[in-house]
Design a protein around this motif. Structure first.
Motif, PDB file in Angstrom:
ATOM      1  N   LEU A  70       0.769  -1.135   0.590  1.00 46.54           N
ATOM      2  CA  LEU A  70       0.065   0.133   0.068  1.00 46.54           C
ATOM      3  C   LEU A  70       1.043   0.957  -0.124  1.00 46.54           C
ATOM      4  N   GLU A  71       0.357   2.014  -1.247  1.00 43.80           N
ATOM      5  CA  GLU A  71       1.057   3.308  -1.247  1.00 43.80           C
ATOM      6  C   GLU A  71       0.438   4.605  -0.475  1.00 43.80           C
ATOM      7  N   ASN A  72       0.790   5.738   0.232  1.00 46.83           N
ATOM      8  CA  ASN A  72       0.320   6.743   0.842  1.00 46.83           C
ATOM      9  C   ASN A  72      -1.732   6.755   0.348  1.00 46.83           C
ATOM     10  N   VAL A  73      -2.186   5.271   0.768  1.00 49.53           N
ATOM     11  CA  VAL A  73      -3.791   5.295   0.619  1.00 49.53           C
ATOM     12  C   VAL A  73      -4.393   6.712   1.263  1.00 49.53           C
ATOM     13  N   ASN A  74      -5.098   7.046   1.143  1.00 48.85           N
ATOM     14  CA  ASN A  74      -6.656   8.078   1.668  1.00 48.85           C
ATOM     15  C   ASN A  74      -8.026   8.054   1.419  1.00 48.85           C
ATOM     16  N   VAL A  77     -14.527  -0.278  -2.781  1.00 50.80           N
ATOM     17  CA  VAL A  77     -13.364  -0.082  -3.211  1.00 50.80           C
ATOM     18  C   VAL A  77     -12.735  -1.261  -4.082  1.00 50.80           C
ATOM     19  N   VAL A  78     -12.510  -1.106  -5.674  1.00 51.13           N
ATOM     20  CA  VAL A  78     -12.570  -1.645  -6.086  1.00 51.13           C
ATOM     21  C   VAL A  78     -11.514  -1.893  -6.608  1.00 51.13           C
ATOM     22  N   GLY A  79     -10.801  -2.901  -7.751  1.00 56.17           N
ATOM     23  CA  GLY A  79     -10.101  -3.285  -7.766  1.00 56.17           C
ATOM     24  C   GLY A  79      -9.412  -4.576  -8.408  1.00 56.17           C
ATOM     25  N   GLU A  80      -8.157  -4.743 -10.089  1.00 56.56           N
ATOM     26  CA  GLU A  80      -8.396  -6.163 -10.029  1.00 56.56           C
ATOM     27  C   GLU A  80      -7.209  -7.185  -8.991  1.00 56.56           C
ATOM     28  N   SER A  81      -7.063  -8.229  -9.057  1.00 58.58           N
ATOM     29  CA  SER A  81      -6.234  -8.950  -7.460  1.00 58.58           C
ATOM     30  C   SER A  81      -5.249  -8.179  -7.851  1.00 58.58           C
ATOM     31  N   GLY A  82      -4.907  -8.205  -6.425  1.00 58.10           N
ATOM     32  CA  GLY A  82      -3.231  -7.590  -6.560  1.00 58.10           C
ATOM     33  C   GLY A  82      -3.239  -6.375  -6.354  1.00 58.10           C
ATOM     34  N   MET A 114      -8.428   1.081  -6.982  1.00 61.85           N
ATOM     35  CA  MET A 114      -7.310   0.860  -6.696  1.00 61.85           C
ATOM     36  C   MET A 114      -6.065   0.205  -7.726  1.00 61.85           C
ATOM     37  N   LYS A 115      -4.962   0.310  -7.954  1.00 64.46           N
ATOM     38  CA  LYS A 115      -4.291  -0.290  -8.293  1.00 64.46           C
ATOM     39  C   LYS A 115      -2.903  -0.109  -8.154  1.00 64.46           C
TER      40      LYS A 115
END
Lengths: 545, 333, 393
Positions: A293-297, A308-313, A491-492
């Motif tokens: 995770l990088e700088n998640v706000n 919260v949407v995104g592909e696996s990983g 998210m990605k």
């Protein structure tokens, strides 16, 4: 015999061995397929789709047997044919593409050697001819560096590429028919597109007949000329794809179609002054040394649902683990009602733990299989609220009524005696039992059939209204997002790409990745894939993993 | 390719390290003996001078660490020390006598080690091909009557004590029908066939047990393998059953089968002890048991180390073969 | 010559097998079930049928025509075992509570036989004092009386199985063997499980250095073959114990328990790790449950089935190790009666098989008593494992 039909199945009955007894799993299916035609077989899990697909090839799995009916392929009786006759057809005139290419390829041999095996043993081509042909097919299927990719081992190639390589392998003898058994189910949406278009092109190009098995209506709409709907080994109805989509006849089919129409009304925008119930401030996290995770706000406001949407990983589940304190962030804070929470769950107070609850994807592993429903729901009631004896039992019964399950019937059962949807409801009840204000739903519907999933979504929506709950809804399925979310976070690779209100998110302009994600979700429209491919003008040099 | 050598090297280092720890364990265990060797050897009536002189010769006066290093150093050079039973300590009555000319532990062990290897070799030669074949058959026809019969008989054979099977074999093949001798009197200078004849009964006993084990494990491994989707894929490509086994099952079953074989050869090492005693077979197993009874520590130590070393070596070998046969490691991304 | 017969019979069996399948497929059977069965039958299954028939014929031939004594006894024993198991299961399906009847319904004959045998052994062990005709160390003036109780054949009617070289009644010692050998093995196994499970679960839940230290120690202990290590340690233990025979046995129990607990540790750690990653453990953790609650209320109930099965296997292994040690003369000490020691003491009688078959069975009887129990336990474990693995799928 009907000369026009390549495949003809009449009143097919198949039994499976369970507990030393033969139990019927397919009860009298009729099926016919003309040359160059694509038939879609659709149904939920347990409908017998794969079994029927394989039976059409004259093949039954271990522990299954054909107990009645007839199967003809090009006039050849496959039920009574001896093993040698069947072998001479399989691979040469009938081919198969399995659900998981990663498991379907033998890890010990190079891809191209597995490709040439069929043509060589059926004496269709020599090894060299077949190799050249393989490279040609890889090129047609838009695989990157077609000259080299075949000389790799399966574990060196990504899932989507393997699935195309397997399609190439099925094509190796130019069969009259291919059975596709859920070839894109295990893939991410963006990869699915590539594989779908590749499969469709090549099937059209060689005029191959195909049986396409899937549980995804939108996928079948792109691929099949004709659709057959199955339920628990029975045939429900059959029609050409356009008719089937626009005018389904049977109740069951209609209910399947209706799923995608569930959508709750959008809530008004929250005022900027309200304190969010949960907010992440500059959260970084890593597993060992790998940063995830990088700088998640992002913020979640009371009574609202954030998807919260995104592909696996992409780090969706990791964010959830940071919130509940299972994975302490390396930097940044998790705020609850505006106050920073201790990073590790062991350092949090009982109230903190009580107010944040989680519902898991796999209900099977989320419920202790050795405990009764009463014990499972009763434990948090006792632990957090201190209720015992009759009070505890009354509260558990109340909770079970809230999740629409009859306490009298189910309270003393074990999880193994419930269906998948019921188990998921128990998971919800356990989360509710501690009277939380915030619930994380981690892919809660992705392991369920569509109808059941819809029921769960409706239940969650009702509960939100009754108890003013806030949800963080982790999912990769955009249909679910449309149905339930108020706000969306995309998210990605461990970063938030875009966030905002749902209605804004589904309207252009998008962030390029959101655009890709959105457009990749198949729609129930037979022309969707063509339109999409046209608009994208597919980049032929697909990224090399 | 460098990574796979790295993995193997790491595994070898680990094996050597284990061996070292094991030697330490054995040495430490022996040093837990009450009193000391010298006293034990000479008994109560020994004069202090005699005791002292043995201590001197055996190096018992030195610090344990020093003694351990001496012992280890000796072993590396093939010197396991001197057996108590062989050293005639009665001569220590007065003057000190040189220890030279007395059979060392190594001299005693060498011929017996050969015999034990012969026995283990014969059993392995019979049991490995037999069990792998039967295991594959049982896997291919799993849940059939054949499979169940094999399951019951192997289960019975595994769970019986070695000596039970040994005596049953003696009863039928030596006493009632004198086909093989019941005592395995093997000595230097026998022809190979004579030796084989005398080794047959102990070898058959070991075979019965090891075959059962190996067969069950092979069966489990193959069943596991045949359920993989790529086997189904091969069948759907129209590949003939024999070719499926050769081309698709065998390359992937190599690792589990090698493991099964190594594990059971390691098991042979333990099984050999009891069987050698039953048949009075002159191998290390018997020597070991005899030495345990008279507390001949140097021999016990040496035998223990040999058993442990071959056990560790076999496991090491199995692991290396497994690593080598894994395509993911052989062809890294 | 034998080789020629062998080849002919093998070829014959294969040919008959093919014929069997071929006719089966040609004939239209009255039952549809049978038609399907023959249609799907593979060639080797057909051969298997013929081979089975040949085997039964061969058994009948040796039993009724050749009448080899030990073979006849073996077959009779097998039949008795099978029939008793069948009857036991039959009774189990009728008598008892709904739950127990349901259990018996899913049980194969082998498991039923196993349970029956274990019950009989347990009764024998507990009530040995009442069942056995004499004391286990009671010495009579008649030494080496032959079994059978017929004075003309060197027997003594007081001693059904005869006496040993010291004049002790063998039947008595055989019965007491159940108490001593089984009892000591059971105690050892329980002890080894207490050590192993505690260590394994702690390593699985705590992880980190606890896991590292415990696991490396276990690795080192397991690098030496168990029986060999046990023998080495027993050498030292006998030196410590001196002439105190009880202490030798106490040491033996301790040594075997510790050595065996390494395997229990590995299993319970692996099982524990599998359960720890489950979401319900995570849910309990973030609920703030204590370590004790996690271990005993969440993990242990789920580990019960594999651990129980392992208990059976470990018991067999410990039992065999102790018997082997006793057989080698370093285990259970006289005057306690024990099967391993009995086998060693009676071993030479096997050579009398030709003229006194009954005498020759004596060592086999003691060894068989060991084998029967371990086989029985293994049958039960096999069933339990099969059952629990079947439930998953």
């Amino acid at each position: 015999m009907d000369d026009q039909n390549l495949v003809l199945v009449k009143n097919l009955k198949i039994e499976g061995l369970a507990d030393e007894k033969w139990i019927p799993i397919v009860n009298g299916i009729d099926l016919h397929l003309k040359k160059g035609e694509v038939l879609g077989l659709i149904g939920e899990s347990g409908a017998g789709k794969s079994t029927i697909g394989l039976a059409a090839m004259g093949f039954t799995r271990e522990g299954c047997r054909i107990s009645g009916g007839e199967i003809y392929f090009d006039g050849i009786d496959l039920v009574n044919a001896d093993a040698k006759t069947k072998r001479s057809l399989l691979g040469k005139r009938i081919a198969y593409v399995a659900q998981s290419a990663a498991a379907g390829f033998n890890p010990a041999h190079r891809i191209i050697d597995q490709h040439t095996e069929g043509p060589v043993q059926h004496r269709v081509m020599s090894v060299q001819e077949s190799r050249n042909d393989a490279i040609e097919l890889y090129r047609k299927l838009q695989l990157p560096s077609p000259k080299e990719i075949g000389f790799r081992y399966p574990h060196q190639v990504s899932g989507g590429q393997l699935q195309r390589a397997m399609t190439a392998m099925a094509m190796s003898c130019r069969p009259d028919m291919i059975v596709f058994d859920e070839p894109t189910t295990a893939l991410d949406v963006t990869t699915q597109i590539e594989v779908l278009s590749a499969i469709r092109d090549i099937v059209e190009q060689f005029d191959t007949a195909a049986i396409y098995i899937t549980h995804d209506l939108a996928v079948v709409a792109q691929m099949a000329d004709r659709v057959k709907v199955l339920l628990k080994g029975d045939q429900i109805e059959e029609a050409d794809t356009v008719t089937m989509l626009s005018d389904p006849q049977e109740e069951y089919t209609k209910s399947l179609w209706a799923v995608r129409t569930f959508k709750r009304p959008t809530k008004p925008m929250v005022s900027s002054t309200t304190t969010p119930i949960v907010s992440l401030k500059g959260v970084n996290a890593s597993y060992g040394k790998t940063p995830v995770l990088e700088n998640v706000n992002f913020n979640i406001h009371p009574g609202r649902t954030v998807a919260v949407v995104g592909e696996s990983g992409s780090g969706k589940s990791t964010a959830a683990r940071c919130i509940v304190g299972l994975l302490p962030p390396t930097a940044g804070d998790v705020l609850f009602n505006g106050i920073p929470l201790p990073a590790h769950y062991k350092k949090r107070t009982k109230q903190d733990l009580q107010k944040i609850q989680m519902i898991y994807q796999m209900a099977d592993t989320a419920l202790n299989p050795r405990k009764t429903i009463f014990e499972i729901i009763g434990r948090p009631v006792e632990f957090f609220l201190g209720l015992r004896g009759k009070e505890k039992r009354r509260r558990v019964e109340e909770l079970m009524e809230q999740i629409e399950m009859d306490p009298m019937t189910y309270i003393d059962r074990l999880p193994s005696e419930l269906s998948g949807g019921q188990k998921q409801r128990i998971g919800i009840a356990r989360a509710l039992a501690s009277e939380p204000s915030f619930i994380i739903c981690d892919e809660v519907t992705s392991a369920l059939d569509q109808l059941v999933a819809e029921g769960i979504l409706k239940l969650l929506a009702n509960l939100q209204d009754s108890f003013n709950l806030s949800y963080m809804f982790i999912t990769h399925d955009l249909a679910t997002v449309r149905a339930i979310a108020d706000e969306v976070v995309v998210m990605k690779n461990g970063e938030v790409i875009e966030q905002g209100l749902k209605d804004d998110m589904f309207q252009p302009p998008h962030h390029p990745y959101t655009e890709l994600l959105l457009s990749s979700v198949p729609e129930m429209d037979t022309t969707w894939l063509d339109t999409l491919l046209e608009s994208r003008q597919v980049d032929k040099t697909v990224q090399n993993h | 390719m460098s990574s796979i050598f790295g993995i193997i090297l790491r595994r070898i280092v680990l094996g050597v390290l284990t061996l070292f720890v094991v030697s330490l364990l054995i040495f430490a265990s022996v040093n837990m003996l009450p009193g000391d060797f010298a006293q034990a050897i000479l008994g109560q009536g020994a004069t202090p001078e005699a005791v002292e002189s043995i201590r001197e010769d055996l190096g018992l006066n030195k610090h344990p660490v020093q003694r351990y290093l001496d012992w280890l150093g000796g072993i590396i050079q093939g010197d396991f020390g001197v057996s108590f039973a062989q050293a005639n300590f009665a001569e220590y009555g007065g003057t000190s006598v040189e220890l030279g000319g007395i059979a060392s532990v190594a001299d005693q062990l060498a011929p017996r080690f050969k015999n034990t290897m012969f026995l283990a070799g014969v059993s392995a030669a019979i049991s490995v091909p037999l069990s792998v074949m039967l295991g594959i058959l049982a896997a291919l026809y799993s849940n059939s009557v054949f499979d169940r019969a094999i399951n019951i008989s192997t289960l019975s054979s595994i769970s019986s004590p070695e000596f039970f099977l040994a005596y049953i074999l003696i009863l039928f093949l030596a006493v009632l029908n004198p086909i093989f001798p019941s005592l395995s009197n093997v000595y230097e200078g026998m022809t190979f066939w004579e030796k084989l004849d005398r080794t047959m009964l102990p070898a058959l006993t070991l075979t019965l047990i090891v075959t059962a084990h190996m067969m069950r494990m092979t069966r489990a491994a193959i069943i596991n393998l045949m359920a993989s989707p790529y086997i189904e894929m091969a069948r759907l490509k129209g590949t003939a059953p024999l070719m499926i086994i050769i081309r698709h099952a065998l390359p992937n079953s190599l690792a589990p089968i090698i493991n099964v074989i190594a594990l059971n050869l390691a098991y042979l090492i333990t099984g050999v002890v009891v069987v050698e005693v039953v048949f009075v077979y002159p191998g290390i197993g018997q020597l070991f048991v005899d030495s345990v009874k008279v507390r001949d520590i140097p021999i016990v130590q040496a035998c223990c180390l040999i058993f442990a070393a071959s056990y560790i070596l076999l496991n090491l070998l199995a692991d290396i073969m497994t690593i080598l046969s894994n395509p993911r490691l052989r062809h890294p991304k | 010559m034998i080789l020629v017969y062998l080849i002919i019979s093998i070829v014959g069996i294969f040919a008959l097998g093919w014929l069997f399948r071929w006719t089966g497929q040609k004939i239209s059977w009255p039952k549809e079930e049978w038609n399907i069965y023959f249609r799907d039958m593979s060639y080797l299954v057909g051969v298997g049928f013929i081979f089975g028939v040949a085997l039964i014929l061969f058994t009948l031939y040796v039993y009724f025509i050749l009448q080899i004594k030990f073979f006849v006894w073996g077959v009779q024993l097998l039949v008795i075992c099978g029939v008793s198991g069948y009857i036991f299961r039959f009774l189990g399906r009728r008598i008892g509570t709904e739950g127990s009847r349901k259990l018996f319904r899913s049980m194969p004959v082998t498991a039923a036989f196993g349970i029956l045998t274990v019950i009989l052994y347990a009764l024998l062990a507990v009530f040995a004092d009442f069942i056995a005709p004499y004391e286990q160390d009671e010495i009579f003036e008649v030494i080496n009386a032959l079994p059978g109780g017929n004075p003309d054949l060197g027997g003594d009617p007081r001693f059904l199985l005869g006496t040993d070289q010291l004049g002790r009644d063998l039947l008595t010692r055989l019965i007491y063997g159940a108490q001593n050998t089984v009892g000591i093995a059971f105690a050892t196994t329980v002890f080894s499980f207490l050590i192993g499970i505690t260590g394994g679960f702690l390593a699985a839940t705590l992880g980190g250095w606890v896991d590292q230290v415990l696991s490396r120690a276990v690795d080192a202990l397991m690098a030496i073959p168990q029986l060999i290590f046990a023998l080495l340690l027993m050498t030292i233990a006998t030196a410590w114990a001196g002439s105190n025979k009880v202490m030798i046995m106490v040491y033996m129990v301790l040594i075997i328990a510790v050595l065996d607990s390494t395997r229990v540790y590995r299993l319970s750690r692996a099982v524990g790790l599998n359960i720890v990653v489950m979401d319900f453990i995570e849910a309990a953790k973030v609920r703030g449950e204590t370590l004790r609650y996690l271990l005993f209320r969440e993990i242990l109930p789920n580990a019960m089935a594999p651990l129980l099965a392992e208990f059976g296997l470990r018991f067999c292994f410990v039992f065999l190790t102790i018997s082997a040690l006793s057989f080698l003369g370093i285990g259970i000490q006289p005057p306690l009666a024990d099967w391993g020691t009995m086998v060693r003491d009676l071993a030479q009688f096997i050579n009398f098989a030709a003229f006194s078959p009954l005498t020759a069975t004596l060592p086999l009887l003691a060894a068989g008593a060991i084998a029967l129990l371990t086989v029985a336990v293994n049958f039960i474990v096999d069933w339990v494992l099969h059952k629990s693995s079947g439930l998953k799928s």
